[in-house]
Design a protein around this motif. Structure first.
Motif, PDB file in Angstrom:
ATOM      1  N   HIS A  50       0.830  -1.210   0.000  1.00 42.18           N
ATOM      2  CA  HIS A  50       0.000   0.000   0.000  1.00 42.18           C
ATOM      3  C   HIS A  50       0.863   1.259   0.000  1.00 42.18           C
ATOM      4  N   GLU A  51       2.004   1.180   0.636  1.00 44.12           N
ATOM      5  CA  GLU A  51       2.974   2.280   0.640  1.00 44.12           C
ATOM      6  C   GLU A  51       4.353   1.661   0.592  1.00 44.12           C
ATOM      7  N   GLY A  52       5.215   2.209  -0.195  1.00 46.48           N
ATOM      8  CA  GLY A  52       6.566   1.681  -0.306  1.00 46.48           C
ATOM      9  C   GLY A  52       6.607   0.408  -1.129  1.00 46.48           C
ATOM     10  N   ASN A  53       7.786  -0.181  -1.189  1.00 45.83           N
ATOM     11  CA  ASN A  53       7.985  -1.377  -1.995  1.00 45.83           C
ATOM     12  C   ASN A  53       8.664  -2.448  -1.166  1.00 45.83           C
ATOM     13  N   LEU A  54       7.990  -3.549  -0.974  1.00 44.32           N
ATOM     14  CA  LEU A  54       8.528  -4.695  -0.255  1.00 44.32           C
ATOM     15  C   LEU A  54       8.315  -5.906  -1.162  1.00 44.32           C
ATOM     16  N   PRO A  55       9.296  -6.216  -2.022  1.00 38.87           N
ATOM     17  CA  PRO A  55       9.067  -7.212  -3.066  1.00 38.87           C
ATOM     18  C   PRO A  55       9.175  -8.670  -2.625  1.00 38.87           C
TER      19      PRO A  55
END
Length: 119
Positions: A50-55
């Motif tokens: 939803h916020e940021g990038n956590l792949p």
């Protein structure tokens, strides 16, 4: 009535080299939970950023207390299999104490206001 707060071990894995070692790790890890009453809460499920990038992948293991969570992580049976993961994935693993049943954010803000001298 206040109950003890649960504990959690949270793992973030990326660049997992899926092979025999990772498969063995997954097959063996559950056997290390039992003495500490650990159980899966999240395991390799898709997530939405939803916020940021956590792949990578998120893993959450629940325990009855943060002490049990930390004892499990430090246990000989778990530490024996940990290299199966650490040598085949980039990982961040942490333990955290959860909030007790009935917790309200207002409890924290009241303490914050008191520390600031604001009522």
């Amino acid at each position: 009535m206040s109950t003890a707060a649960p504990g959690y071990v949270i793992g973030y894995l990326e660049n997992v080299d899926v092979g025999p070692e990772i498969i063995e790790y997954i097959e063996r890890i559950e056997g290390t939970f039992e003495p500490y009453r650990g159980h899966w809460l999240v395991h390799n499920m898709p997530h939405v950023n939803h916020e940021g990038n956590l792949p990578g992948n998120i893993i959450v293991i629940g325990f009855p207390s943060v002490t049990a969570a930390r004892e499990w992580f430090a246990s000989e049976p778990y530490q024996q299999i940990a290299p199966l993961r650490t040598e085949h994935a980039e990982s961040i693993v942490l333990s955290v104490e959860g909030v007790p049943e009935g917790y309200r954010g207002a409890d924290t803000t009241a303490k914050m206001r008191a520390s600031l001298g604001a009522d």
